[in-house]
Structure formats: structure tokens, C-alpha cells
Write a protein that holds these residues in place. Structure first.
Motif, PDB file in Angstrom:
ATOM      1  N   GLY A 156       0.778   4.159  -2.898  1.00 23.68           N
ATOM      2  CA  GLY A 156       0.583   5.587  -2.635  1.00 23.68           C
ATOM      3  C   GLY A 156       1.748   6.422  -3.097  1.00 23.68           C
ATOM      4  O   GLY A 156       1.561   7.514  -3.665  1.00 23.68           O
ATOM      5  N   SER A 157       2.959   5.935  -2.870  1.00 19.78           N
ATOM      6  CA  SER A 157       4.138   6.675  -3.320  1.00 19.78           C
ATOM      7  C   SER A 157       4.188   6.762  -4.835  1.00 19.78           C
ATOM      8  O   SER A 157       4.568   7.786  -5.408  1.00 19.78           O
ATOM      9  N   ASP A 201       0.836  -1.211   0.000  1.00 24.67           N
ATOM     10  CA  ASP A 201       0.000   0.000   0.000  1.00 24.67           C
ATOM     11  C   ASP A 201       0.868   1.256   0.000  1.00 24.67           C
ATOM     12  O   ASP A 201       0.534   2.258  -0.662  1.00 24.67           O
ATOM     13  N   THR A 202       1.958   1.228   0.739  1.00 25.95           N
ATOM     14  CA  THR A 202       2.856   2.386   0.779  1.00 25.95           C
ATOM     15  C   THR A 202       3.469   2.650  -0.595  1.00 25.95           C
ATOM     16  O   THR A 202       3.548   3.802  -1.063  1.00 25.95           O
TER      17      THR A 202
END
Length: 329
Positions: free
Chosen positions: A235-236, A231-232
Motif C-alpha cells: 500500500g505504501s 500488505d503495508t
């Protein structure tokens, strides 16, 4: 042999065949009524001899059939007979039965299938579709359609800018600023529509990239773990596409695709293109302007130069594209 003689010869041969065809019933009639075999042999000898060719050649040379038809066509009775025959119910019924015939439908379908599946039709179709004229027409038509759509969007959005501002000024009991020309600067509605188009393009670009990465992961035989790391990275990745998209277009072209569609361009206070640093500052403050329910966009409704909060901070202006090269009033 001259051309006319050659044509007469061909016509004579054709007419000779017709003479033989016409005389065949006479031969059959002679046999049916019991005429002697000698008479039948005489008829056969006449048909096998040069007489049909002579008759046919003479008919063709002197254009007997053409003259007879021409004279008949001049007669009123002939024309009336032809017209009456064509207009008769019997003729109409025959034509309707012929057109409704399953045999005719099968024949036409078979002929069309042979034509469409033939190599000659395929070569002709390929030659037409790959011709420079067709490519130029398609390209010109597509470009014209896109230009017309963009022009139509601008025509409808620009009046809405002034109408929206007038409504807000009326609510605030505030007169429009007269020191500048508001129509020189991009208004609230036009800028909002351009921003929506850009966000959609960013989302589509990111979705395509994410799908490619996911497909590559499936090929390599594994998925990223743990879930929070995945997920990180997602998003990045979206943030990276967002920054590259806006900063890249503002710095290089002076307008994003959405701004180009709506006829807008971003410039500095000196009416110069934006540098990388100014573009980064503008984008950062734009994101901060979104957080409080897009409150940072509202100053564009009351400012004389239609500047939003991030325009004040980055010292930028958004102008209609045809005014981008003009100097300020």
C-alpha cells in the motif's frame, strides 16, 4: 571484334546447335529405314563439320528467323491462329492441368524455400528493414497514428463537456455563466477521462515495479513476513507511485500523460506553472474529494471556470492546452 559481330557469332553458335538438333531425327530416320552405313557416316561428317556453323551464322547475320516471324506476325491468319490457339478449350485445359499439377507445386515450394532460406535473401531483408527510409517511415507513421488518436479523443470529449454542463444546468434551472468563456477551461468529461487514463498508468507502473521486486525476492530465496507487513509495504508503494506521478508531472510539465492525451493543462490563478507545495495541496484535496463518492468533482459542472473542489482549495485552473498560454478574459 565489334559488338554486332560478337552478337552474330553467339547467335550463329546457338543456331548451329539448333541445326544439329533438327538434323538428329533425320539421322535416326535414315538408320530406321535401312540406309547404308556409308550414308549414315556422311550425315555424321556433315554434322561434325563446319556446315551447321555456317548455316547458323548466316541465319543469325541476316536475321532470317526474325524476318520470318515479323512477316508472319503481319499476316491476319497468323494472328488469328495464335488467338484461336490461346482461346481454345484444349489450351485452357492444358494450363489448368499444369497449374494443378503436384509436381509444379512441389517445384515452386522448393524454389521459394531455397530463396527464403538463402543468405542473399536474408541480407536483402536486413538491408531493407534497417534502412533509414524504413525507420523514418515507421516512426512518422507511429507518431501520426498517436497524434490522430489523441486528436480524435479530444474532438469527441470536448463537445461532451458542454453537453453535460447544459444538462446539469437544465436540471438546476440555472443559466450558464456569461462572464467568462467556459470553453477556455477543461470540462468535467474531459478531465474525468484524463484522470482514468492516469490511474491506469499509475496501476501499470506499480504492477511492473511490484513484479520486479517479487522476482528479486524469489532470486534471493525468500518472501517478506509477516503478511501484514507485506500488505503495508504494498500500500505504501502504491501511494508513493501515486504521489510521485501526479506531483511530478504537475510540477515539471504542467500536465500528466492523461491530461496531455486529452489536451489539458493545470495552471495557477495567475496562469503560471504549479510549484511543488501547490501540487501537493491539490493532490491531497483531490484524494479527499474522491472519498465521498467523487462529490468533490461535481462543482466543475456548475462553476463558470469549471473548477472542482480541489481547484478552489489549491487555487488552480484546468484549461485546454491550446488556451494555456492565453490570458484570462
Amino acid at each position: 571484334m565489334s559488338g554486332s559481330e560478337h552478337e552474330a557469332g553467339e547467335g550463329g553458335s546457338l543456331l548451329a546447335s539448333g541445326v544439329r538438333l533438327v538434323m538428329r531425327p533425320a539421322r535416326a530416320l535414315a538408320g530406321s529405314v535401312g540406309i547404308a552405313p556409308a550414308a549414315e557416316r556422311t550425315v555424321d561428317e556433315i554434322l561434325a563439320g563446319p556446315l551447321p556453323e555456317i548455316i547458323g551464322r548466316s541465319l543469325g547475320e541476316y536475321r532470317v528467323i526474325e524476318r520470318v516471324i515479323g512477316e508472319a506476325a503481319k499476316a491476319d491468319d497468323f494472328a488469328a491462329s495464335i488467338t484461336s490457339a490461346l482461346e481454345s478449350e484444349r489450351t485452357t485445359q492444358i494450363l489448368e492441368d499444369l497449374l494443378a499439377s503436384p509436381a509444379l507445386e512441389r517445384s515452386l515450394r522448393s524454389a521459394s524455400d531455397r530463396m527464403l532460406q538463402g543468405p542473399e535473401f536474408e541480407r536483402m531483408l536486413r538491408a531493407v528493414l534497417t534502412s533509414p527510409e524504413v525507420r523514418h517511415a515507421l516512426t512518422h507513421q507511429t507518431a501520426s497514428l498517436g497524434a490522430e488518436a489523441a486528436a480524435g479523443a479530444r474532438r469527441r470529449a470536448v463537445p461532451l463537456d458542454a453537453r453535460t454542463e447544459a444538462t446539469v444546468h437544465r436540471w438546476l434551472r440555472r443559466a450558464p455563466t456569461a462572464s467568462v468563456t467556459p470553453s477556455s477551461y477543461g470540462g468535467f468529461v474531459t478531465r474525468a477521462l484524463a484522470f482514468i487514463v492516469d490511474i491506469v498508468l499509475v496501476a501499470v507502473t506499480f504492477a511492473v515495479g511490484a513484479a520486479l521486486v517479487n522476482a528479486l525476492g524469489d532470486i534471493l530465496g525468500g518472501h517478506l513476513r509477516p503478511a501484514w507487513l507485506a500488505d503495508t509495504l504494498v500500500g505504501s508503494g502504491f501511494a508513493l507511485v501515486f504521489v510521485v506521478y501526479f506531483v511530478g508531472f504537475w510540477t515539471t510539465a504542467g500536465q500528466t500523460p492523461g491530461m496531455r492525451l486529452l489536451g489539458l493543462r493545470v495552471l495557477s490563478y495567475a496562469y503560471a506553472p504549479l510549484g511543488l507545495g501547490r501540487s501537493l495541496v491539490r493532490l491531497l484535496v483531490l484524494v479527499l474529494s474522491i472519498i465521498p463518492c467523487f462529490a468533490g468533482f461535481l462543482p466543475a459542472l456548475v462553476d463558470g471556470r469549471r473548477r472542482a473542489f480541489y481547484d478552489f482549495v489549491a487555487r488552480t485552473l484546468v484549461v485546454y492546452d491550446e488556451r494555456a498560454s492565453a490570458t484570462p478574459d
